[in-house]
Motif scaffolding. Structure first.
Motif, PDB file in Angstrom:
ATOM      1  N   VAL A 130       0.863  -1.183   0.000  1.00  0.00           N
ATOM      2  CA  VAL A 130       0.000   0.000   0.000  1.00  0.00           C
ATOM      3  C   VAL A 130       0.900   1.234   0.000  1.00  0.00           C
ATOM      4  N   LYS A 131       0.646   2.121  -0.979  1.00  0.00           N
ATOM      5  CA  LYS A 131       1.520   3.300  -1.124  1.00  0.00           C
ATOM      6  C   LYS A 131       0.855   4.584  -0.667  1.00  0.00           C
ATOM      7  N   ALA A 132      -0.467   4.655  -0.770  1.00  0.00           N
ATOM      8  CA  ALA A 132      -1.150   5.921  -0.485  1.00  0.00           C
ATOM      9  C   ALA A 132      -2.619   5.653  -0.197  1.00  0.00           C
ATOM     10  N   GLY A 133      -3.250   6.668   0.419  1.00  0.00           N
ATOM     11  CA  GLY A 133      -4.684   6.586   0.665  1.00  0.00           C
ATOM     12  C   GLY A 133      -5.363   7.874   0.235  1.00  0.00           C
ATOM     13  N   ILE A 134      -6.647   7.771  -0.115  1.00  0.00           N
ATOM     14  CA  ILE A 134      -7.411   8.953  -0.523  1.00  0.00           C
ATOM     15  C   ILE A 134      -8.636   9.076   0.379  1.00  0.00           C
TER      16      ILE A 134
END
Lengths: 329, 416
Positions: free
Chosen positions: A38-42
């Protein structure tokens, strides 16, 4: 490339709806088990938040432009409420994401149809709705599949598990692990009526992969996706061993339209009956390596009878004893 | 969720300009019905039930003698149709029918698209129409559906009545728009009739079957009231179960369908519940209910559904069964929720100690949860076995059957 098109060593995940209860728990658990997938969240309005082990952005457009993570994002994991799923899918497709998982359950069918047609036009891969995610023991996982301690169910091997039911995906991997077969990939495709990834879609993707020794598929009444597997195999489109279990024969003794289990499992107008699916697959099994299990637990015997070699030793006792008993057997 | 015909006419057909006969709905014979009948040369009276094939059950009647209308309305508004009680009668103008078509819109999973299904040979059950005479038009692009496409489809299938091409194509597009706009799973009109009106002809929907998407953006259970899909009123236990999930989105414990058997089913997950119920039936157990608990419900929800499941009279055994949960906490659901229900029922003298139990469960905190449940069994004198995932999930019903035969003389069904 290690892994499959659904999850491999190049997979970089952005979670849409990342700060919600379930999503944030999954991100934390997954990052503890398999760091770096997992690299990023929005989450709109939560941009810059530091509550997660990954950076959070207000919009996906910002995330893909980010100098650190932007170029690594190629897969989306969608955790937004049902009525927001269509919006989230369009945000992903418009920002160049090509592999999407819809974890959300109860997506309106009308929206599912728009999503499916849009994905076809764009050439993207979407798994779900109602997916639990994907597990590739040699690479890692996407979504909550396997929970906090996936080693109970998953060990690297040659079996591909494809299931509409998320829970049974894990339960099946565990049943096989106890009997000596490991998992190459477990994919929970979801039980929605309009399924963006069907059994046949997966078989076409993995047919040339030498790591695949056999496929275990778990089907349900309703729709035509199981029948499509029989057609694909009969026409020579997949030639590795397939063991299948189709649940829901008992529903045929109930009034039509009784809703139970997944949305796609409602049998309407005599279509999509479990017994029809079973006989179609059994017919394919006359000339091809296909075996249908009568009981769910007979899937193990089916894989055995198809001659699929074990990945490791069978660890099950002859007769399983109860953990606790207050009754005489 | 299926709608009654009068609901479909009033809420959907009108809005999307699908022509229907003049009609009135009534729960009993009254002044409004008399006035309606007065203006019509003849009427059709239909029982309002959800079950299909009403005509064959005598629940659709043409009445030309006005003196008899009251009697027919009274009968059809209250009679049982295949075991389902009618909630009222629909009284419609009698059409002068020239021909009958079949028309429906539904999702085709084969094409993963909506499909319009049409036949010039309607009026009978769709299963009875020669499949060669049924034609399907798949909507490959939901963004643009126009009548000209329908006319192309109709000419391609050799539709015989050229004068109707334009009006029929427009009605079909309206029906499609209703299907999409009202978020249906199925919209079926059988028959769609061509009726004479003076020297003109008109297309009229003489029936309406609408099944709404339960996951529609507006929940149909809220818009129309919850109803059982089984064509019978909900039992008290089913109604109580629905309340469990209302206003609380943490997990799901409120699905409960009551059946006639004697084995209580406390099952988890859509797929897990289905395979467990199925194996129980194949093994000859008569299951008392279906349920599908999941999504990590809090102990309180588990407590309530446990008490509902165990309150059914005449139970002989209980199967608590689920796979390896990824999310649902076993200590919370079984160790706290179920155990407290059993403690309380025992304290209230409502716990049947003759029941035989088999538990099979794994997932987060299962070691703790199963131990807590075992302690509960011990202190309440409950007889049974508790397994973790070493036992394949579908062997649990078979183990229960063996124990029931040994300890209660249970006679399993002979399943063919």
């Amino acid at each position: 490339m290690k892994g499959t098109v659904y999850l491999n060593d190049k997979t970089g995940v952005v979670v849409i709806g990342a700060t919600g209860r379930e999503a944030s728990q999954v991100i934390k658990e997954s990052e503890a088990l398999y760091p770096g997938i997992v690299k990023a969240g929005i989450t709109p309005g939560k941009g810059g938040s530091t509550e997660l082990p990954v950076p959070v952005f207000d919009t996906l457009a910002e995330a893909v432009k980010d100098p650190k993570v932007g170029k690594l994002l190629n897969t989306a994991l969608i955790y937004v409420p049902p009525v927001s799923v269509l919006d989230a899918v369009m945000e992903c497709l418009d920002n160049g994401i090509k592999v999407l998982y819809i974890i959300t359950e109860h997506v309106p069918i009308r929206d599912s149809e728009i999503i499916f047609q849009e994905k076809e036009r764009r050439g993207a891969i979407i798994v779900g709705g109602t997916s639990l995610g994907c597990f590739v023991p040699s690479v890692g996982r996407i979504g909550a599949i396997g929970g906090k301690d996936p080693s109970v169910a998953f060990k690297d091997g040659g079996i591909v598990v494809i299931s509409k039911s998320g829970g049974l995906t894990v339960t099946t991997a565990e049943m096989f692990k106890r009997r000596g077969w490991g998992t190459y990939m477990a994919l929970a495709i979801g039980g929605d009526i309009i399924s963006n990834t069907t059994y046949s879609d997966v078989l076409k993707q993995i047919k040339g992969d030498p790591k695949v020794k056999a496929v275990v598929m778990l089907g349900e009444p309703g729709g035509a996706y199981e029948e499509q597997v029989a057609d694909l195999i009969t026409s020579g489109g997949f030639d590795k061993p397939v063991a299948a279990f189709i649940s829901g024969r008992f529903q045929e003794r109930m009034p039509e339209g009784v809703a139970f289990g997944h949305a796609g499992a409602i049998v309407e107008r005599g279509m999509g009956k479990a017994t029809d699916k079973i006989s179609r697959l059994e017919a394919a099994g006359k000339k091809h390596p296909v075996k249908v299990a009568f009981y769910y637990h007979d899937l193990v015997k089916a894989i055995e009878s198809l001659g699929v070699p074990r990945d490791f030793e069978d660890s099950t006792a002859e007769h399983v004893k109860p953990l606790y008993s207050t009754i005489q057997r | 969720m299926k709608l009654y015909e009068h609901e479909a006419l009033g809420a959907i057909f009108k809005k999307y300009k699908i022509p229907v006969p003049r009609y009135i709905f009534a729960t009993e014979m009254n002044e409004a019905v008399s006035q309606f009948v007065e203006k019509e040369p003849g009427v059709v009276v239909k029982s309002m039930v959800l079950v299909g094939k009403r005509g064959k059950a005598g629940a659709v009647k043409v009445v030309s003698d006005k003196a008899k209308v009251a009697e027919v309305v009274k009968d059809l508004a209250t009679r049982d149709v295949y075991g389902e009680k009618s909630i009222g009668a629909l009284v419609e103008e009698k059409l002068d029918i020239e021909k009958e078509f079949y028309l429906s819109v539904t999702y085709s999973t084969k094409d993963r698209a909506p499909a319009i299904i049409f036949s010039e040979h309607g009026g009978m059950d769709v299963e009875e129409i020669d499949p060669k005479l049924i034609h399907t038009h798949v909507i490959a692009d939901v963004r643009s559906v126009y009548p000209y496409q329908i006319r192309q489809f109709l000419t391609n299938i050799g539709f015989s009545d050229k004068d109707l091409l334009r009006p029929l194509s427009e009605v079909i597009v309206n029906v499609y728009n209703a299907f999409v706009g009202a978020e249906c799973r199925l919209l079926e009109i059988n028959p769609l009739v061509v009726a004479r009106s003076g020297d003109k002809r008109k297309i009229v929907a003489a029936d309406a079957v609408v099944i709404l998407d339960d996951d529609a953006s507006v929940n149909p259970a809220i818009a129309y009231g919850a109803r059982s899909a089984q064509g019978r009123p909900m039992t008290q236990r089913e109604q109580d179960a629905i309340l469990i999930d209302q206003g609380d989105h943490r997990g799901k414990a409120g699905s409960y369908v009551e059946l006639e058997g004697d084995i209580a089913m406390m099952t988890f997950g859509g797929g897990g519940s289905t395979v467990t119920a199925e194996t129980a039936i194949e093994a000859g157990l008569r299951i008392a209910n279906l349920t599908d608990i999941g999504g990590n419900p809090p102990a309180e929800k588990m407590y309530r559904i446990s008490r509902i499941i165990l309150s059914k009279p005449g139970l002989k055994g209980v199967l608590v069964c689920g796979g390896t949960a990824s999310n649902t906490r076993i200590d919370v659901t079984l160790g706290e929720g179920l155990a407290k229900a059993l403690d309380d029922m025992n304290a209230e003298g409502k716990l049947d100690k003759n029941l035989v139990w088999v538990v099979r469960r794994s997932g987060p905190e299962y070691v703790k949860g199963l131990k807590m449940l075992h302690e509960c069994f011990e202190r309440n004198g409950i007889r049974g076995e508790i397994y973790d995932s070493q036992l394949p999930i579908t062997e649990a019903p078979i183990r229960l059957k063996e124990l029931l035969i040994k300890h209660t003389g249970y006679k399993p069904e002979q399943v063919v």
